[in-house]
Design a protein around this motif. Sequence first.
Motif, PDB file in Angstrom:
ATOM      1  N   ARG A   7       5.132 -13.513   9.145  1.00 33.25           N
ATOM      2  CA  ARG A   7       3.819 -12.938   8.875  1.00 33.25           C
ATOM      3  C   ARG A   7       3.768 -11.501   9.362  1.00 33.25           C
ATOM      4  NH1 ARG A   7       0.433 -13.913   5.136  1.00 33.25           N
ATOM      5  NH2 ARG A   7      -0.210 -16.079   4.965  1.00 33.25           N
ATOM      6  N   LEU A  63       2.855  -8.530   6.906  1.00 36.07           N
ATOM      7  CA  LEU A  63       1.545  -7.914   7.005  1.00 36.07           C
ATOM      8  C   LEU A  63       1.483  -6.798   8.022  1.00 36.07           C
ATOM      9  CD1 LEU A  63      -0.486 -11.219   6.998  1.00 36.07           C
ATOM     10  CD2 LEU A  63      -0.185  -9.663   5.074  1.00 36.07           C
ATOM     11  N   SER A 115      -0.457  -3.201   6.873  1.00 33.25           N
ATOM     12  CA  SER A 115      -1.837  -3.226   6.408  1.00 33.25           C
ATOM     13  C   SER A 115      -2.678  -4.158   7.250  1.00 33.25           C
ATOM     14  CB  SER A 115      -1.876  -3.651   4.935  1.00 33.25           C
ATOM     15  OG  SER A 115      -1.355  -4.951   4.817  1.00 33.25           O
ATOM     16  N   ALA A 116      -2.127  -5.309   7.621  1.00 37.51           N
ATOM     17  CA  ALA A 116      -2.922  -6.282   8.375  1.00 37.51           C
ATOM     18  C   ALA A 116      -3.305  -5.718   9.734  1.00 37.51           C
ATOM     19  CB  ALA A 116      -2.137  -7.578   8.535  1.00 37.51           C
ATOM     20  N   MET A 162      -5.965  -3.231   9.234  1.00 41.25           N
ATOM     21  CA  MET A 162      -7.219  -3.882   8.867  1.00 41.25           C
ATOM     22  C   MET A 162      -7.861  -4.519  10.084  1.00 41.25           C
ATOM     23  SD  MET A 162      -9.302  -4.235   6.563  1.00 41.25           S
ATOM     24  CE  MET A 162      -8.448  -3.482   5.189  1.00 41.25           C
ATOM     25  N   ARG A 163      -7.023  -5.117  10.898  1.00 45.69           N
ATOM     26  CA  ARG A 163      -7.540  -5.771  12.100  1.00 45.69           C
ATOM     27  C   ARG A 163      -8.186  -4.754  13.040  1.00 45.69           C
ATOM     28  NH1 ARG A 163      -3.116  -9.070  12.702  1.00 45.69           N
ATOM     29  NH2 ARG A 163      -3.892 -10.516  11.146  1.00 45.69           N
TER      30      ARG A 163
END
Lengths: 266, 172
Positions: free
Chosen positions: B97, B101, B104-105, B108-109
Motif C-alpha cells: 500500500r 499510494l 498521493s495518499a 492527501m492525508r
Amino acid sequence: MKPTIDQLLARYYEGETTLDEENQLRAYFQHTESIPDHLLPHASLFQYVTSARAGQLSPDFTTRLDQKLVPQPVRAMGRVRQLTTWGMRLAAGVALLLIGFAGGQFYSRQSPDAAESVELATTGHPAGESIRKTLAFDAVAQTSASDRIHAINQSAELDRADREITQLLINTLNFDANVNVRLAACQALVRFEQEEGVREALIQSLRIQKDPNVQLTLIDALVAIKEKRAAADMQRLARNQQVLDIVRLKAEEGAGALSQVARSTS
Amino acid sequence: MDLQAFKQQILPIQNRLFRLATMFLRNREDAEDALQDVLMRLWSNRQQLNTYQSVEALAVQMTKNLCLDRLKSHARQKNVDKADLGSVAASQLSPYRQLELADSADRMRQLIDQLPNVQKLVLHLRDVEEYSFEEIEQVTGLSINAIRVALSRARQRLRDGYLKLNDYEADY
C-alpha cells in the motif's frame, strides 16, 4: 443522458452529488490507467476514500473489548477464582505453619520428658538407671552388643555401685552371649572389686568361662586385685587339658603370682 | 440490555467508528484505544442507550469528541511530534500500500489533517462511510445546508491543496 465525469466532478465539489453518483466517481477513479491527465489530480481524493474504507479493526479487538466489557461477571468470577487460588495458597501457607508449629510443640513436649528422664537418670542414679535398663535380663533380646557394652562402660562413671548393678554386671559376665560384652563386664567388675560378692563372682566366673579371651582377662584381673583365693582355681585351669595352652600358661603364671602374694603377706 | 444485545448493536458500526477514529488520530493503536473507550462508555451507559434515537449517531458523536479531546491533549502534551504523525500513520500501512499510494495518499492525508474538524468529519462521514445528509445531520446536529457547504468546502480545499502541492512540485 448520463452525466459525464466532468459534470459529476463539478457537482461533487459543490456537495450536490448523490451517494450513487459519488460511487460512480470512485469506481471511475479506481482505475488509474484509464484516467485522462486533466482528471488525474482528482483521483487522489477518491483513492484516499477507497483506501480509508478498507480500514478494519484488528481481529483481536473484539476479544480484547469483550474482556473489558464484561468486567462484572468475568472479573467477579476471576476475582472469586483468584480468591480461591489465593485462599488455597493462604490455606496451604497456614497449614504449613500449623504443621510446623504442631511439630515443634510435639517435639518440645516430648523432648522435655526425655530430657527429664535423662536428668533423673544422671542426677538421681547417675548412669545406673540406663545400665539397669540395658543389662536387664529380659532386655537382652532388644539391645545390641554395643548397647550393652556402652551401658557397661557407663558404669565407669559411677564412683561406687550398689548391689544391684554389680549383680547385673556379674550376670552379664557369666551369661552374655557376646564375648566382648563379657570382657567389658569383667573389666567393669574389676573396678568394683571392693564391693561385696564381686571377688567371689570373679573366681566363680573363672570356673564357668570357656572363652580363652575372657579367661585370660579374668586371670589378669584376679592377679591385679590380688585375689589369693583364685589361685586354686587357676591351678586347676592350668591342669585342664581342654583349655588352650596360652590360657594354661597364663593360669599357671597367675597362680604363681597369687601364691607369691599369699606367701609375702602371710 | 445484556451483552449480546449490546454487541449486536455495536458490531456493525465498530469498524466505522474505528475508521473515524483513525481518520482523526492517524494511528491504528490510538484509534483502537479510543474506540475501546467509546464502546466501554456506551456499555456503562447501556441503561440509557434505548432513549437515544440512534445508537450509531451517538457512538459517532462520542468517537468524534473523544478523538478531538485526545488530539487536544496530545497536542498539548507533545506538539513537537506533530510532524511525525503523518509518517507514523503511513508506516501503519502495508509496504505494498505504501508503495502504491506513497505519494498521493500521503499528501492527501496531510491535506485532510489540515482541514477544520467539522469539514473533516463531514467529509469522512459522507465519502468514506457513505452517510446520507440526514444521517450526517443526526450525528453532527448541523443543518443539511451547512453540511453541504462544509462538504463542498472540504472537497474543494482538498482539490486545491492537492493541485497546489503538485504545481509546487512541478515548478521545481
